[in-house]
Design an enzyme around this catalytic site. Structure first.
Site, short mmCIF file in Angstrom:
data_model
loop_
_atom_site.label_atom_id
_atom_site.label_comp_id
_atom_site.label_asym_id
_atom_site.label_seq_id
_atom_site.Cartn_x
_atom_site.Cartn_y
_atom_site.Cartn_z
N HIS A 1 -18.67 -20.07 42.01
CA HIS A 1 -17.93 -20.48 40.80
C HIS A 1 -18.85 -20.34 39.59
O HIS A 1 -19.75 -21.16 39.39
CB HIS A 1 -17.48 -21.94 40.94
CG HIS A 1 -16.67 -22.43 39.78
ND1 HIS A 1 -15.47 -23.12 39.93
CD2 HIS A 1 -16.86 -22.35 38.44
CE1 HIS A 1 -14.99 -23.43 38.74
NE2 HIS A 1 -15.82 -22.97 37.81
N HIS B 1 -19.10 -18.94 35.23
CA HIS B 1 -18.54 -18.36 34.00
C HIS B 1 -19.65 -17.49 33.38
O HIS B 1 -20.69 -18.02 33.02
CB HIS B 1 -18.17 -19.44 33.00
CG HIS B 1 -17.18 -20.43 33.54
ND1 HIS B 1 -15.82 -20.36 33.27
CD2 HIS B 1 -17.33 -21.51 34.34
CE1 HIS B 1 -15.20 -21.36 33.89
NE2 HIS B 1 -16.09 -22.07 34.54
N LYS C 1 -7.20 -18.53 40.38
CA LYS C 1 -7.70 -19.79 39.82
C LYS C 1 -6.56 -20.56 39.18
O LYS C 1 -5.84 -20.03 38.32
CB LYS C 1 -8.78 -19.49 38.78
CG LYS C 1 -9.35 -20.72 38.07
CD LYS C 1 -10.16 -21.59 39.01
CE LYS C 1 -10.48 -22.94 38.40
NZ LYS C 1 -11.76 -23.02 37.76
N HIS D 1 -8.90 -26.15 39.66
CA HIS D 1 -9.51 -27.12 38.74
C HIS D 1 -8.67 -28.39 38.90
O HIS D 1 -7.55 -28.47 38.40
CB HIS D 1 -9.47 -26.61 37.30
CG HIS D 1 -10.13 -27.55 36.33
ND1 HIS D 1 -11.31 -27.26 35.69
CD2 HIS D 1 -9.80 -28.81 35.96
CE1 HIS D 1 -11.67 -28.30 34.94
NE2 HIS D 1 -10.76 -29.26 35.09
N HIS E 1 -15.71 -27.70 41.85
CA HIS E 1 -16.60 -28.65 41.16
C HIS E 1 -16.15 -30.11 41.32
O HIS E 1 -15.83 -30.79 40.34
CB HIS E 1 -16.77 -28.29 39.68
CG HIS E 1 -15.52 -27.86 38.95
ND1 HIS E 1 -14.38 -28.62 38.92
CD2 HIS E 1 -15.25 -26.76 38.22
CE1 HIS E 1 -13.47 -28.00 38.21
NE2 HIS E 1 -13.97 -26.86 37.77
N LEU F 1 -16.43 -30.53 32.18
CA LEU F 1 -15.18 -30.97 32.80
C LEU F 1 -15.07 -30.39 34.20
O LEU F 1 -15.31 -29.20 34.36
CB LEU F 1 -13.99 -30.55 31.94
CG LEU F 1 -13.87 -31.32 30.63
CD1 LEU F 1 -12.82 -30.68 29.73
CD2 LEU F 1 -13.52 -32.78 30.87
N ASP G 1 -20.64 -23.65 38.52
CA ASP G 1 -19.84 -23.85 37.31
C ASP G 1 -20.69 -23.69 36.05
O ASP G 1 -20.45 -24.36 35.04
CB ASP G 1 -19.14 -25.22 37.31
CG ASP G 1 -18.00 -25.27 36.30
OD1 ASP G 1 -17.57 -24.19 35.84
OD2 ASP G 1 -17.56 -26.38 35.95
N HIS H 1 -22.26 -22.36 26.42
CA HIS H 1 -21.71 -22.44 25.06
C HIS H 1 -22.91 -22.49 24.12
O HIS H 1 -23.94 -23.08 24.46
CB HIS H 1 -20.89 -23.72 24.87
CG HIS H 1 -19.62 -23.76 25.66
ND1 HIS H 1 -18.45 -23.15 25.25
CD2 HIS H 1 -19.33 -24.35 26.84
CE1 HIS H 1 -17.50 -23.37 26.17
NE2 HIS H 1 -18.01 -24.09 27.13
O1 DOR Z 1 -17.14 -27.83 31.66
C1 DOR Z 1 -16.44 -26.86 31.88
N1 DOR Z 1 -16.62 -25.69 31.22
N2 DOR Z 1 -15.45 -26.96 32.75
C2 DOR Z 1 -14.55 -25.99 32.92
O2 DOR Z 1 -13.68 -26.16 33.73
C3 DOR Z 1 -14.60 -24.75 32.11
C4 DOR Z 1 -15.94 -24.51 31.61
C5 DOR Z 1 -15.99 -23.46 30.52
O3 DOR Z 1 -15.40 -22.39 30.70
O4 DOR Z 1 -16.63 -23.70 29.49
ZN ZN Z 2 -15.60 -23.61 35.86
#
Ligand code: DOR
Ligand code: ZN
Length: 349
Positions: A16, A18, A102, A139, A177, A222, A250, A254
């Site tokens: 998992h 991103h 997903k 999720h 997660h 999250l 996860d 950012h």
């Molecule tokens: O904290 C998170 N960030 N939880 C998620 O489910 C998505 C992820 C994101 O894409 O930034």
């Molecule tokens: Zn995620």
């Protein structure tokens, strides 16, 4: 008993992650590619990945961004919407483009606006997935405004997850997660086709840490971290040796600006030191002998894939995690930024 100072285990996978797109992709994905053999790539781009063609293009962009010295396979996922075409999903899965779908409840997290508003709207899709053996990655949080943010996962189990597992008993599901003892217990008590991923950050801190000495936006993600009793349940599950629990970071980068804002984004960027972070946790729990199962065997087993051929070497040695990383010109604070970890990734053999 003398402490182990070296560990050689089968190369791990991240079930998992991103890796984003465009500007930061090349900077982000190589942190994953240098340690992990494969990774399940989350589809919550803007716009989300909802077709096999979009997933194929995204996979090509990822592979183009991966440094030639790494042997890394991105495994693509399809973002479920209310109107998703079940034919597209089946063709994409049978054609080897999609590994899984997903499920984001609409409004649950970053770029989930196109997510599913009512599970009843995707009954046909879930039937198809059950029939073809395609995993559903969930999720697991309800989004109803009247449910406290710390209760969203537990309520999701009662209202949605238990219904999905009852109505689709053969569907392969990964509860992603997980953050609560309720989720640990639910997964343990469910049949073998229900598994869960556990992140490094949910193993390391509890909800109080988010407010320790002031608000710490880089620990906000999250599902949000819960009470200590839940963190301990997650640590016990991850180090238990049960094949139902496996590694999924996860990692969700950012920029500093997006995190340190009046309305900061959710996500912890842990890819740069994920393996080291997990190793420290397993060491603290006297469970280094369980790390290989959690990181390298249970995931492939669930997805019906072979474990990786290569091995990774870890050694007990202090490392300093940088406070900030410059990712293609974007400043991002990594998980453990400014801290010391006492396991080091020493390479692949
Ligand atoms: O904290 C998170 N960030 N939880 C998620 O489910 C998505 C992820 C994101 O894409 O930034
Ligand atoms: Zn995620």
């Amino acid at each position: 008993m003398t402490a182990k100072n070296n560990l050689t285990i089968i190369q791990l996978d991240d079930w998992h992650v991103h890796v984003r797109d465009a500007g930061v992709l090349a900077g982000v994905v190589n942190f994953t590619a240098r340690q992990f053999g494969r990774a399940i790539i989350m589809p919550n781009l803007a716009p989300p990945i909802t077709s096999a063609a979009a997933a194929r293009d995204y996979r090509a962009r990822i592979l183009a961004a991966v440094d030639a010295k790494y042997d890394f396979t991105p495994l693509m996922t399809c973002y479920l919407t209310d109107n998703i075409d079940q034919g597209e999903i089946e063709t994409g899965f049978m054609g080897g483009v999609f590994t899984a779908c997903k499920l984001y409840p609409a409004g649950a997290t970053t770029n989930s606006d196109h997510g599913v508003t009512d599970i009843g709207k995707i009954t046909n899709v879930l039937e198809t997935m059950q029939r073809i053996g395609m995993p559903l990655l969930v999720h697991g949080e309800v989004t109803d405004g009247d449910i406290d943010i710390f209760d969203r996962e537990a309520v999701f189990i009662d209202r949605i997850m238990s219904k999905i597992t009852r109505d689709f008993p053969g569907l392969k599901i990964v509860f992603e997660h997980i953050t609560t003892k309720q989720a640990v217990d639910f997964v343990k008590e469910s049949s073998a086709n229900i598994a869960a991923t556990i992140t490094p950050h949910h193993l390391v801190y509890n909800r109080s840490a988010i407010f320790e000495g002031g608000i710490r936006p880089h620990l906000y993600c999250l599902p949000i971290a819960k009470r200590e009793v839940h963190r301990l349940a997650l640590r016990a599950a991850a180090t238990s040796g049960s094949a139902k629990f496996f590694l999924g970071t996860d990692s969700a980068p950012h920029s500093i600006d997006a995190k340190q804002s009046a309305c900061g984004c959710a996500g912890v960027f842990n890819a740069p030191f994920a393996l080291e972070s997990y190793a420290c946790v397993f060491d603290q729990e006297n469970a280094l002998d369980k790390l290989e199962g959690f990181a390298s065997l249970h995931g492939p087993d669930f997805y019906g894939l072979e474990p990786n051929k290569r091995k990774i070497v870890l050694e007990r040695a202090d490392i300093d995690v940088p406070k900030t990383l410059d990712i293609m010109g974007t400043k991002i604070i990594p998980f453990h930024g400014g801290e010391k970890l006492n396991w080091r990734f020493a390479g692949l053999v």
